[in-house]
Write an enzyme that holds these catalytic residues in place. Structure first.
Site, PDB file in Angstrom:
ATOM      1  N   HIS A  17       0.839  -1.207   0.000  1.00  0.00           N
ATOM      2  CA  HIS A  17       0.000   0.000   0.000  1.00  0.00           C
ATOM      3  C   HIS A  17       0.874   1.257   0.000  1.00  0.00           C
ATOM      4  O   HIS A  17       0.615   2.213  -0.724  1.00  0.00           O
ATOM      5  CB  HIS A  17      -0.889   0.059   1.252  1.00  0.00           C
ATOM      6  CG  HIS A  17      -1.904  -1.034   1.362  1.00  0.00           C
ATOM      7  ND1 HIS A  17      -2.012  -1.831   2.473  1.00  0.00           N
ATOM      8  CD2 HIS A  17      -2.870  -1.447   0.507  1.00  0.00           C
ATOM      9  CE1 HIS A  17      -3.007  -2.691   2.307  1.00  0.00           C
ATOM     10  NE2 HIS A  17      -3.546  -2.490   1.131  1.00  0.00           N
ATOM     11  N   LYS A  41     -15.747  -6.810   5.611  1.00  0.00           N
ATOM     12  CA  LYS A  41     -14.862  -7.631   6.445  1.00  0.00           C
ATOM     13  C   LYS A  41     -14.891  -7.060   7.864  1.00  0.00           C
ATOM     14  O   LYS A  41     -15.000  -5.856   8.035  1.00  0.00           O
ATOM     15  CB  LYS A  41     -13.422  -7.542   5.927  1.00  0.00           C
ATOM     16  CG  LYS A  41     -13.307  -7.730   4.432  1.00  0.00           C
ATOM     17  CD  LYS A  41     -11.988  -7.160   3.903  1.00  0.00           C
ATOM     18  CE  LYS A  41     -11.928  -7.155   2.387  1.00  0.00           C
ATOM     19  NZ  LYS A  41     -10.791  -6.437   1.831  1.00  0.00           N
ATOM     20  N   ARG A  90      -2.116  -6.144  -8.204  1.00  0.00           N
ATOM     21  CA  ARG A  90      -1.018  -7.063  -7.905  1.00  0.00           C
ATOM     22  C   ARG A  90      -0.874  -8.148  -8.964  1.00  0.00           C
ATOM     23  O   ARG A  90       0.214  -8.436  -9.415  1.00  0.00           O
ATOM     24  CB  ARG A  90      -1.252  -7.751  -6.546  1.00  0.00           C
ATOM     25  CG  ARG A  90      -0.921  -6.881  -5.390  1.00  0.00           C
ATOM     26  CD  ARG A  90      -1.492  -7.429  -4.129  1.00  0.00           C
ATOM     27  NE  ARG A  90      -2.944  -7.333  -4.141  1.00  0.00           N
ATOM     28  CZ  ARG A  90      -3.704  -7.511  -3.085  1.00  0.00           C
ATOM     29  NH1 ARG A  90      -3.182  -7.849  -1.955  1.00  0.00           N
ATOM     30  NH2 ARG A  90      -5.002  -7.365  -3.188  1.00  0.00           N
ATOM     31  N   SER A 128      -2.843  -7.763   3.110  1.00  0.00           N
ATOM     32  CA  SER A 128      -3.085  -7.572   4.543  1.00  0.00           C
ATOM     33  C   SER A 128      -3.521  -8.885   5.192  1.00  0.00           C
ATOM     34  O   SER A 128      -3.127  -9.190   6.317  1.00  0.00           O
ATOM     35  CB  SER A 128      -4.186  -6.527   4.764  1.00  0.00           C
ATOM     36  OG  SER A 128      -3.813  -5.294   4.222  1.00  0.00           O
TER      37      SER A 128
HETATM   38  P1  ADP Z   1      -9.838  -3.387  -0.340  1.00  0.00           P
HETATM   39  O1  ADP Z   1     -10.474  -4.002   0.841  1.00  0.00           O
HETATM   40  O2  ADP Z   1     -10.547  -2.217  -0.920  1.00  0.00           O
HETATM   41  O3  ADP Z   1      -9.363  -4.375  -1.412  1.00  0.00           O
HETATM   42  P2  ADP Z   1      -7.119  -3.173   0.504  1.00  0.00           P
HETATM   43  O4  ADP Z   1      -6.683  -2.413   1.691  1.00  0.00           O
HETATM   44  O5  ADP Z   1      -6.965  -4.665   0.548  1.00  0.00           O
HETATM   45  O6  ADP Z   1      -8.572  -2.708   0.264  1.00  0.00           O
HETATM   46  O7  ADP Z   1      -6.369  -2.623  -0.792  1.00  0.00           O
HETATM   47  C1  ADP Z   1      -6.530  -1.313  -1.245  1.00  0.00           C
HETATM   48  C2  ADP Z   1      -5.907  -1.185  -2.608  1.00  0.00           C
HETATM   49  O8  ADP Z   1      -4.508  -1.447  -2.539  1.00  0.00           O
HETATM   50  C3  ADP Z   1      -6.442  -2.175  -3.659  1.00  0.00           C
HETATM   51  O9  ADP Z   1      -6.476  -1.501  -4.911  1.00  0.00           O
HETATM   52  C4  ADP Z   1      -5.420  -3.263  -3.671  1.00  0.00           C
HETATM   53  O10 ADP Z   1      -5.384  -3.934  -4.927  1.00  0.00           O
HETATM   54  C5  ADP Z   1      -4.155  -2.460  -3.446  1.00  0.00           C
HETATM   55  N1  ADP Z   1      -3.091  -3.286  -2.867  1.00  0.00           N
HETATM   56  C6  ADP Z   1      -3.141  -4.094  -1.793  1.00  0.00           C
HETATM   57  N2  ADP Z   1      -1.959  -4.712  -1.579  1.00  0.00           N
HETATM   58  C7  ADP Z   1      -1.128  -4.283  -2.563  1.00  0.00           C
HETATM   59  C8  ADP Z   1       0.233  -4.583  -2.922  1.00  0.00           C
HETATM   60  N3  ADP Z   1       0.956  -5.471  -2.235  1.00  0.00           N
HETATM   61  N4  ADP Z   1       0.748  -3.943  -4.012  1.00  0.00           N
HETATM   62  C9  ADP Z   1      -0.015  -3.078  -4.703  1.00  0.00           C
HETATM   63  N5  ADP Z   1      -1.293  -2.767  -4.445  1.00  0.00           N
HETATM   64  C10 ADP Z   1      -1.852  -3.362  -3.386  1.00  0.00           C
END
Ligand code: ADP
Length: 159
Positions: A17, A41, A90, A128
């Protein structure tokens, strides 16, 4: 002024992130990191904790703001004055979901565009949920999350 909203659950924020935040902030005038409060979630960290962790990590980034929101992402984007929604990609597994979300948002808010940044290869496997699973078993997560997040995770499982 070009404003982008980077929405997500950030439960917790990872190096993946952060990489998107750093790179995104360089291509817009202002980047708002929007922490979703009404995620389906049930989060490990409260909305306040998630916001606080990201604020600590971005305190030296002058054009980055962090705030919590609920409701529709496009509504919040408009309230921020953002014309761009920033998301990270990703792998192909993200693509189908992200494409559907972006297209749906485009139908309900034609004035807002979703822009994707592809992940830094270093963090392409990182999520996460994996970090939470490893931490719950006492595993080492220092390669995945910054120090402040690691400490919070330790506190959570030592209680
Ligand atoms: P959500 O619950 O909306 O998917 P996340 O917190 O899991 O929220 O992710 C927010 C954004 O960050 C999403 O666009 C996700 O694809 C991106 N993201 C999460 N992990 C990574 C990573 N390791 N590299 C790049 N982008 C990521």
């Amino acid at each position: 002024m070009k404003i982008a909203l980077y929405p997500g659950s950030f439960d917790p924020v990872t190096f993946g992130h952060l990489d998107i935040i750093v790179r995104g902030s360089k291509i817009v005038d202002k980047l708002v990191v929007g922490v979703l409060t009404n995620s389906a979630k049930s989060p490990l960290f409260s909305m306040e904790e998630r916001v606080r962790m990201i604020k600590d990590l971005t305190k030296d980034m002058e054009n980055v703001e962090v705030a919590a929101f609920d409701g529709l992402t496009v509504d919040y984007a408009r309230r921020c004055g953002a014309t761009i929604i920033l998301r990270g990609l990703r792998a192909v597994t993200d693509f189908e979901y992200e494409l559907q979300l972006a297209q749906t948002n485009k139908v309900i808010a034609a004035d807002i565009d979703t822009i994707f940044l592809t992940t830094n290869l270093k963090y392409s496997y990182l999520s996460s949920s994996t970090v939470k699973e490893i931490a719950s078993f006492g595993g080492d997560i220092h390669a995945f999350v910054p120090e402040n997040v690691m400490e919070k995770m330790k506190d959570r499982w030592n209680r």
